[in-house]
Design a protein around this motif. Sequence first.
Motif, short mmCIF file in Angstrom:
data_model
loop_
_atom_site.label_atom_id
_atom_site.label_comp_id
_atom_site.label_asym_id
_atom_site.label_seq_id
_atom_site.Cartn_x
_atom_site.Cartn_y
_atom_site.Cartn_z
N HIS A 175 0.84 -1.19 0.00
CA HIS A 175 0.00 0.00 0.00
C HIS A 175 0.88 1.24 0.00
O HIS A 175 1.84 1.34 0.77
CB HIS A 175 -0.90 0.00 1.24
N HIS A 176 0.56 2.17 -0.87
CA HIS A 176 1.29 3.43 -0.93
C HIS A 176 0.43 4.47 -1.64
O HIS A 176 -0.56 4.14 -2.28
CB HIS A 176 2.64 3.26 -1.64
N THR A 177 0.83 5.71 -1.50
CA THR A 177 0.15 6.80 -2.18
C THR A 177 0.94 7.14 -3.43
O THR A 177 2.16 7.30 -3.37
CB THR A 177 0.08 8.04 -1.27
N ALA A 178 0.26 7.21 -4.57
CA ALA A 178 0.91 7.54 -5.84
C ALA A 178 0.44 8.91 -6.31
O ALA A 178 -0.76 9.20 -6.29
CB ALA A 178 0.58 6.48 -6.89
N LEU A 179 1.40 9.74 -6.68
CA LEU A 179 1.11 11.08 -7.16
C LEU A 179 1.73 11.27 -8.54
O LEU A 179 2.89 10.90 -8.74
CB LEU A 179 1.67 12.13 -6.20
N ASP A 209 7.81 8.69 3.60
CA ASP A 209 7.69 9.97 4.30
C ASP A 209 8.20 9.78 5.74
O ASP A 209 8.53 8.65 6.14
CB ASP A 209 6.26 10.51 4.23
N ASN A 230 5.21 6.10 5.65
CA ASN A 230 4.25 5.80 4.58
C ASN A 230 4.97 5.75 3.23
O ASN A 230 5.80 6.61 2.94
CB ASN A 230 3.16 6.86 4.53
N ILE A 282 5.49 6.39 -0.60
CA ILE A 282 5.08 7.41 -1.56
C ILE A 282 5.68 7.08 -2.91
O ILE A 282 6.84 6.70 -3.00
CB ILE A 282 5.56 8.82 -1.14
N GLU A 283 4.89 7.22 -3.95
CA GLU A 283 5.35 7.05 -5.33
C GLU A 283 5.09 8.34 -6.09
O GLU A 283 3.97 8.87 -6.05
CB GLU A 283 4.59 5.90 -6.00
#
Length: 69
Positions: free
Chosen positions: A17-21, A57, A61, A63-64
């Motif tokens: 699980h990660h946040t992609a921006l 971060d 967490n 981050i991509e």
Amino acid sequence: MLHTDQADRHRFIRRGHHTALSVPSARVAEQALIARGMSFTKFTVPATNLTQLFFFDPDGNGIELVGPL
């Protein structure tokens, strides 16, 4: 330079699980990470012009950042 345990940890962000921006330029994002002294892992998406940058971060967490070079 990443230590082996950090490199392995960054590599597995892709699978977890990660946040992609989306970013307009992966090259500019990469330079910003370097300027801030952040460790990250870089991948090129095959058959595309996209590059992924993976890092953590301060809270751990994943981050991509993804965008064209």
